[in-house]
Design a protein around this motif. Structure first.
Motif, mmCIF file in Angstrom:
data_model
loop_
_atom_site.group_PDB
_atom_site.id
_atom_site.type_symbol
_atom_site.label_atom_id
_atom_site.label_comp_id
_atom_site.label_asym_id
_atom_site.label_seq_id
_atom_site.Cartn_x
_atom_site.Cartn_y
_atom_site.Cartn_z
ATOM 1 N N GLY A 195 17.767 31.504 -4.756
ATOM 2 C CA GLY A 195 18.607 31.667 -5.947
ATOM 3 C C GLY A 195 17.940 32.480 -7.038
ATOM 4 N N GLN A 196 16.621 32.562 -6.990
ATOM 5 C CA GLN A 196 15.848 33.297 -7.989
ATOM 6 C C GLN A 196 16.025 34.808 -7.840
ATOM 7 N N VAL A 197 16.357 35.252 -6.636
ATOM 8 C CA VAL A 197 16.466 36.686 -6.364
ATOM 9 C C VAL A 197 17.859 37.076 -5.885
ATOM 10 N N LEU A 198 18.816 36.171 -5.953
ATOM 11 C CA LEU A 198 20.170 36.484 -5.489
ATOM 12 C C LEU A 198 20.789 37.626 -6.289
ATOM 13 N N TYR A 199 20.425 37.744 -7.557
ATOM 14 C CA TYR A 199 20.994 38.802 -8.397
ATOM 15 C C TYR A 199 20.736 40.190 -7.805
ATOM 16 N N GLU A 200 19.633 40.357 -7.055
ATOM 17 C CA GLU A 200 19.298 41.648 -6.473
ATOM 18 C C GLU A 200 20.331 42.105 -5.449
ATOM 19 N N CYS A 201 21.183 41.205 -5.001
ATOM 20 C CA CYS A 201 22.146 41.496 -3.940
ATOM 21 C C CYS A 201 23.540 41.817 -4.484
ATOM 22 N N PHE A 202 23.632 42.093 -5.780
ATOM 23 C CA PHE A 202 24.910 42.439 -6.398
ATOM 24 C C PHE A 202 24.782 43.753 -7.156
ATOM 25 N N GLN A 203 25.911 44.406 -7.344
ATOM 26 C CA GLN A 203 25.930 45.666 -8.078
ATOM 27 C C GLN A 203 25.400 45.467 -9.499
ATOM 28 N N GLY A 204 24.668 46.451 -9.981
ATOM 29 C CA GLY A 204 24.137 46.390 -11.341
ATOM 30 C C GLY A 204 22.842 45.637 -11.467
ATOM 31 N N ALA A 205 22.183 45.331 -10.330
ATOM 32 C CA ALA A 205 20.952 44.536 -10.381
ATOM 33 C C ALA A 205 19.875 45.223 -11.215
ATOM 34 N N GLU A 206 19.884 46.548 -11.232
ATOM 35 C CA GLU A 206 18.851 47.264 -11.981
ATOM 36 C C GLU A 206 19.000 47.070 -13.491
ATOM 37 N N ALA A 207 20.162 46.576 -13.940
ATOM 38 C CA ALA A 207 20.402 46.382 -15.374
ATOM 39 C C ALA A 207 20.452 44.901 -15.750
ATOM 40 N N TYR A 208 19.907 44.030 -14.910
ATOM 41 C CA TYR A 208 20.029 42.596 -15.164
ATOM 42 C C TYR A 208 19.183 42.160 -16.353
ATOM 43 N N ARG A 209 19.601 41.046 -16.947
ATOM 44 C CA ARG A 209 18.814 40.363 -17.975
ATOM 45 C C ARG A 209 18.568 38.944 -17.512
ATOM 46 N N GLU A 210 17.418 38.400 -17.870
ATOM 47 C CA GLU A 210 17.047 37.042 -17.458
ATOM 48 C C GLU A 210 16.671 36.216 -18.676
ATOM 49 N N TYR A 211 17.144 34.965 -18.690
ATOM 50 C CA TYR A 211 16.794 34.074 -19.796
ATOM 51 C C TYR A 211 16.989 32.622 -19.351
ATOM 52 N N PRO A 212 16.405 31.664 -20.097
ATOM 53 C CA PRO A 212 16.567 30.253 -19.710
ATOM 54 C C PRO A 212 18.028 29.823 -19.786
#
Length: 546
Positions: A195-212
């Motif tokens: 779940g920590q890296v699932l965002y990499e498998c969707f469009q726009g992953a290069e523009a992601y933001r992460e926060y608590p």
């Protein structure tokens, strides 16, 4: 007083059956209909008798709080309700209590002084519509084997249906699961949940933001990954089952935030199958009942529930073949999905097939299987052989499988919105860690963005307070830095300070203080503009013991 309550008395008179065939059986609740609790002469408050104690079974893993009291019971049609409770105290002695709804502690540590009238408000989150409110004596932290008995005085209880939440600007996937899915603090690298890296498998992953994760009691672990068209909120946490995730109120925290049009991905079984941990264990035949709470909660909120079968463990049989892990639980999930029309992502079958395809030796790179010194900084510097938890590469492989299963789903259009956004890639394109041999011939992996040069200097103690300086090398591109600390005897690190880039540039060496009497451990990470944290520095120790 809310007019539609029925009242029941709950007692636990018979002793626990104990361990039988490897499973622990606690006391069984006896619930009997009761009339309205006793009121004072003026009818202004109800007097509730409560009797509480804690029992710990002989292994020490099973902890049970028994609370004999009056249950306020009704059924409610909506999703979330604002509950207002007014407590009073007509006696000359202080009393304390805690409040549960459907077994989940909603308010703890309530103290009511003589003559005081105290109002408490909280949100009750409905699953199947049953609302059970209880008041029990004492604070949870004070529960022990000694029976405590006394009265609680309730002047009023009122319920108000909260407005249905509006659909968000973009959908959110809430991940509800265990340690194979959770996000990890950087000190534990390379341990990673899918779940920590699932965002990499969707469009726009290069523009992601992460926060608590917001409005969550474990923000160091629960993380939010926001993409241009999607949000992934990873609420997974290690050691939890479908039972304990609910019992601890973690599902309620999700239900207070989730909106129509969102998704809840549910993967359980690793801890549900662990009978030696009684507070987690669920018999496979009872597993659908526990899952049903999650399904009902989603339906009430117009949320799409998605069942994910448990990811495989690397446990080969005598022929070197890896069988299906937690097969009875997977079969139950498949059956629930078929009978109730719930989307199912069969990660268990897909990951098992993959492990057998790549073979036992290659599969070590999926799991937390590390040589001593391979990752010289952090928790696993001494090496580890773990057949259940994942390292970063394996987490990315399995997250990509989840994405592939979403893309392949054809039963109905329940996942059509996600299929427009998902972007799985061939597994060959997932980079493996770059390993090299050091001068001694040991395999090592060096993280490119880890913080280096971390040292503690000028340690001193005065008047019960320790003071010292921390220094580290600046990291290119860092927006700020996080400093984490814990006592040697603590289990987890806490964020103790945030240092801005400007502050670090102005003062290379920074002053810190800590309480005398402990050996303190510190590490630092760099935080980039999108919220991503770098790999952790080495741990430095600051000895403030006498």
């Amino acid at each position: 007083m809310y007019p539609d309550f029925q009242y029941e008395e709950i007692t636990y008179r018979e002793a626990a059956s104990g361990w039988r065939e490897g499973v622990y059986y606690p006391r069984t609740a006896r619930i009997c209909p009761a009339g309205e609790p006793e009121a004072d002469e003026s009818g202004k408050y109800l007097s509730l008798h409560s009797r509480v104690w804690r029992e710990i079974e002989e292994t020490g893993f099973g902890i049970y709080d028994y609370e004999e009291t009056t249950r306020f019971v009704t059924t409610l049609p909506g999703s979330n309700y604002q509950v207002k409770v007014v407590l009073c105290n007509p006696t000359q002695a202080v009393y304390s209590c805690h409040i549960r709804v459907n077994g989940v502690v909603k308010k703890d540590g309530i103290t009511v002084a003589p003559g005081e009238e105290r109002e408490e408000r909280f949100t009750a989150c409905m699953t199947d519509g049953l609302f059970v409110l209880t008041f029990s004596l004492g604070k949870m932290e004070e529960m022990d084997s000694q029976v405590k008995e006394g009265n609680i005085y309730v002047r009023d209880v009122s319920l108000a249906l909260l407005p249905e939440k509006e659909k968000g600007e973009k959908p959110t996937i809430y991940l509800v699961s265990d340690s194979t899915v959770q996000s990890y603090e950087r000190q534990f690298y390379p341990q990673t949940g899918w779940g920590q890296v699932l965002y990499e498998c969707f469009q726009g992953a290069e523009a992601y933001r992460e926060y608590p994760a917001r409005q969550c009691t474990y923000p160091n672990i629960a993380r939010t990954y926001e993409l241009p068209g999607l949000v992934i909120e990873n609420r997974a946490i290690g050691g939890r089952s479908a039972r304990s995730f609910y019992d601890e109120g973690k599902l309620d925290q999700v239900l207070e935030q989730i909106r129509p049009g969102d998704y809840m991905f549910i993967q359980f079984a690793h801890n549900d199958a662990t009978a030696i941990r009684p507070n987690r264990y669920i018999d496979p035949e009872e597993f659908p009942w526990f899952l049903q709470r999650y399904l009902d909660a989603c339906r009430r909120r117009k949320v799409q529930c998605v069942l994910v079968t448990p990811v495989a463990m690397r446990v080969p049989d005598e022929k070197g073949v890896i069988p299906m892990s937690f097969a009875p639980y997977r079969e139950q999930m498949c059956q629930v999905a078929r009978t109730q029309g719930i989307p199912l992502l069969d990660l268990g079958a897909r990951s098992t097939a993959y492990l057998n395809e790549v073979g036992l030796e290659e599969s070590k790179g999926i799991y937390l299987w590390l040589e001593e010194g391979e990752y010289p900084e952090g928790t696993y510097s001494g090496g580890v052989s773990d057949k259940a938890h994942l390292q970063e590469y394996g987490a990315k492989v399995y997250a990509n499988m989840v994405a592939q299963l979403i893309a392949e789903y054809r039963v109905d259009d329940a996942l059509a919105g996600l299929q427009e956004l998902v972007a799985p890639r061939p597994v060959e394109q997932i980079p493996k860690p770059a390993k090299f041999l050091d001068e001694s011939g040991r395999t090592r992996v060096k993280a490119a963005d880890s913080v280096t040069g971390f040292v503690a200097q000028e340690v001193s103690v005065e008047n019960g307070q320790g003071s010292f300086l921390l220094n580290w090398n600046p990291v290119t591109g860092a927006d700020h830095y996080h400093i984490y600390a814990k006592r040697e005897t603590d289990l987890t690190y806490e964020l103790v300070r945030e240092v801005t880039r400007e502050e670090k540039e102005r003062f290379a060496t920074l002053p810190f203080t800590a309480r005398e009497g402990s050996l303190w451990q510190y590490y630092v990470t760099a935080v980039y503009g999108n919220g991503r944290e770098s790999h952790a520095s080495k741990v430095v120790e600051v000895d403030l013991r006498e």
